[in-house]
Write a protein that holds these residues in place. Structure first.
Motif, PDB file in Angstrom:
ATOM      1  N   SER A  36      48.988  39.671  46.822  1.00 43.46           N
ATOM      2  CA  SER A  36      49.937  39.915  47.907  1.00 43.46           C
ATOM      3  C   SER A  36      51.255  40.479  47.380  1.00 43.46           C
ATOM      4  CB  SER A  36      50.194  38.609  48.653  1.00 43.46           C
ATOM      5  OG  SER A  36      50.540  37.590  47.731  1.00 43.46           O
ATOM      6  N   ASP A  40      50.590  32.859  45.536  1.00 42.79           N
ATOM      7  CA  ASP A  40      50.639  32.757  44.082  1.00 42.79           C
ATOM      8  C   ASP A  40      50.700  34.167  43.520  1.00 42.79           C
ATOM      9  OD1 ASP A  40      48.113  33.860  44.136  1.00 42.79           O
ATOM     10  OD2 ASP A  40      47.083  32.106  43.341  1.00 42.79           O
ATOM     11  N   LEU A  41      50.848  34.257  42.212  1.00 46.49           N
ATOM     12  CA  LEU A  41      50.933  35.563  41.555  1.00 46.49           C
ATOM     13  C   LEU A  41      49.621  35.829  40.833  1.00 46.49           C
ATOM     14  CD1 LEU A  41      54.541  35.222  40.132  1.00 46.49           C
ATOM     15  CD2 LEU A  41      53.760  36.990  41.733  1.00 46.49           C
ATOM     16  N   ASP A  42      49.158  37.069  40.904  1.00 42.52           N
ATOM     17  CA  ASP A  42      47.898  37.454  40.276  1.00 42.52           C
ATOM     18  C   ASP A  42      48.173  38.565  39.274  1.00 42.52           C
ATOM     19  OD1 ASP A  42      46.011  35.936  42.236  1.00 42.52           O
ATOM     20  OD2 ASP A  42      47.392  37.047  43.526  1.00 42.52           O
TER      21      ASP A  42
HETATM   22 CA    CA Z   1      48.132  35.766  45.176  1.00 44.53          CA
END
Ligand code: CA
Ligand code: DGT
Ligand code: CA
Ligand code: ZN
Length: 578
Positions: free
Chosen positions: A189, A199-201
């Motif tokens: 996102s 969250d961070l990917d």
């Molecule tokens: Ca994410």
């Protein structure tokens, strides 16, 4: 363990809320809130800066007083001013502010009048039918509060995009130190530029996955390792956010980037098209039987299913695949398209920087124009301008523009403007004679957020009947995760704007992003153009434009849909109402 920027920001945020509830002067509240707003987005740890003896006042929105307080917090982990205000105002009163629908004054009135100190107390008071007995509340307010309480889900656990940016920047920098990295980016996102991220990917192309994952879990800000394998790992940072890491071979980069960018719904739709063509699409590539036919680039994934590249911001399965198929994807607005900013404040009201400093900063961004839109007198708490002071500002801008014309050889100028308050009856806060002397007027609602929908809508449309009205600022008043939009029929407002030659603002402040992406898309479908404006209260505030652009792109807007992509002469033609 040293204190995190996020924790420092939280302290300032709490002081701002409590002081506001207590009725402290607006400039004090503003100073804390501004600091709380910029700190999470800083690239460096304040604790490190303090340790290095850096001059904190060079940071955006940090004056001497705030700098001192940051030092105290870094050194002691707390701030005496917060402890003091907590003695006077119960911290749990903040829940009432965050519920929305109640301004600080009324939160305080509930506390003083009914002893309400928390959301639970408020619920009790509403259920006992005691709220409407308080002066200034009434049956309607009580019913609205009952409704809000029923809908209230609690504070969001999602992280605002600006905060995510601040957290991920140093992490990427750190990861680049691993050997053999061919490519590195944030997917999910974050890449789609959602307002908030769950969250961070992080995605890495590297043929030695183990080394990258090893380095990742050793990052200084990691609080907890949730999973650790050869090519994937998950951690929780001390800020509380989760970060997922995936390492893929370069041949799979495009397929993995596509997969992990999402959204899930978009991926499902693309995969379905693959199936129709006898293809299997995974995060490793596109396969016909056992043969990989695509995967190195994202373009190759789309091409395999007969589509052009689709920008990440559009990937929500909201018609982008059909549009791509028809060759009807919009050419989304980019930062380079923006020629100016139409909403900014100076130290004449609640901004931090002078007129000249704001001009310089806008010119340095390559803009052709900057509209100075200080508040008007109804907003007494920020010392809003009356006609006399605005007239003086107009003269000051004329003088400044002469100098700027020379300095920038006619390529940049300040537009004389105002952020004029829309009063309760829909009239504007300054007389027409002075409004007529301006290049443009931004109008906004700063009080009476709780009118019923039809009255709020009428109020705005009446204001638009004034032919000096150009742009409706932050059209719904929402603050992401903190204040619900006020009740307003946005479609009616959009139609009214269109009929009258007015425009809506997409406010780019990351805490506002008001309009939502869906509202942007709706405006576009109606043929209504928007202004993407930062509402900057400091030089640094002008840089928030990127959040507005991300939101506009999510709302399918092309340069043509945005009025501040126009050269000045064309902008002036657009703004002309008669
Ligand atoms: Ca994410
Ligand atoms: P967030 O983190 O809630 O803001 O939203 P995302 O979109 O970043 O979601 P996240 O972190 O759960 O997953 C990242 C991307 O990975 C997601 O956008 C699409 C992909 N993905 C995750 N799980 C699945 C799945 O079960 N199926 C498919 N097709 N894609 C998935
Ligand atoms: Ca994830
Ligand atoms: Zn403003």
């Amino acid at each position: 363990m040293t204190i995190q920027n996020r924790e420092i920001a939280a302290i300032f945020e709490e002081i701002a809320d409590l002081l506001e509830i207590e009725g402290a002067e607006a400039f004090r509240v503003r100073a804390y809130r501004e600091a709380a707003g910029v700190i999470p987005g800083l690239g460096e740890d304040l604790a490190d800066l303090v340790a290095a003896g850096a001059d904190l006042t060079e940071l955006p929105s940090v004056g001497e007083a705030i700098a001192k307080k940051i030092e105290v917090i870094v050194e002691t982990g707390q701030l005496p001013q917060l402890e003091a205000v907590r003695q006077r105002v119960p911290p749990s009163l903040r829940e009432l502010l965050h519920l929305g629908g109640l301004g600080p004054k009324r939160v305080w009135a509930l506390h003083e009048g009914l002893g309400v100190a928390s959301l639970a107390d408020l619920r009790g008071a509403v259920e006992a039918g005691r709220v409407h007995e308080l002066p200034g509340f009434g049956e309607k307010t009580e019913a609205q509060l009952r409704e809000r309480l029923a809908r209230w889900q609690g504070p969001s656990s999602r992280t605002p995009l600006i905060e995510a940016e601040g957290l991920v920047r140093p992490l990427l920098e750190y990861l680049r130190g691993a050997p053999g990295i061919a490519d590195l980016t944030v997917a999910g996102s974050f890449r789609r530029r959602r307002e908030t991220v769950g969250d961070l990917d992080i995605l890495v192309a590297c043929d030695d996955g183990g080394a990258v994952a090893e380095r990742f879990v050793g990052y200084g800000a990691v609080a907890e390792v949730l999973a650790h394998g050869e090519t994937r790992a998950s951690v929780r940072l001390r800020s509380g956010i989760q970060v997922d890491l995936r390492v893929v071979p370069t041949a799979s980069w495009g397929a993995a980037l596509h997969y992990f960018t999402g959204s899930k719904a978009h991926n499902v739709a693309v995969r379905r098209r693959g199936v129709e063509r006898g293809l299997k699409i995974s995060e490793y590539g596109v396969y016909r039987g056992d043969e990989a036919i695509a995967g190195r680039t994202e373009e190759s994934i789309y091409a395999a299913v007969g589509l052009p590249f689709i920008a990440p911001e559009l990937r929500e399965d909201r018609g982008e695949i059909e549009a791509a198929e028809r060759g009807a994807l919009p050419a989304l607005v980019t930062p380079d398209d923006i020629r100016g900013d139409l909403h900014a404040h100076t130290d004449a009201t609640d901004g931090q920087d002078s007129l000249a400093a704001m001009a310089e900063a806008a010119a340095a961004l390559g803009y052709e124009y900057l509209a100075i839109t200080d508040h008007t007198k109804h907003l007494g708490v920020v010392h809003g301008l009356d006609a006399t002071r605005l007239a003086a500002q107009i003269d000051a801008i004329d003088r400044l523009n002469e100098r700027l014309a020379e300095q920038y050889q006619g390529r940049f100028q300040i537009l004389k403007a105002s952020e004029v308050d829309i009063l309760e009856d829909g009239s504007l806060d300054l007389p027409d004679e002075i409004l007529a002397r301006l290049d443009l007027r931004v109008a906004s609602i700063h009080y009476k957020f709780d009118l019923p929908e039809h009255r709020q809508t009428e109020r705005v449309i009446r204001a638009m009947d004034n032919r000096h009205f150009n742009i409706l600022a932050h059209p719904t008043g929402r603050l992401i995760g903190a204040r619900e939009p006020y009740a307003i029929d946005l479609e009616r407002v959009m139609r009214a704007a269109l009929e009258r030659g007015c425009f809506l603002e997409l406010n780019a402040q990351p805490s506002r992003l008001d309009l939502t992406e869906l509202a942007c898309k709706q405006a576009k479908e109606l043929g209504l153009k928007v202004a993407i404006s930062t509402d900057a209260h400091s030089r640094a505030g002008l840089e928030m434009m990127r959040f507005g652009i991300g939101q506009a792109r999510r709302g399918w807007l092309a340069a043509d849909d945005v009025i501040n992509t126009r050269p000045l002469a064309a902008l002036r033609r657009l703004l002309r109402r008669d």
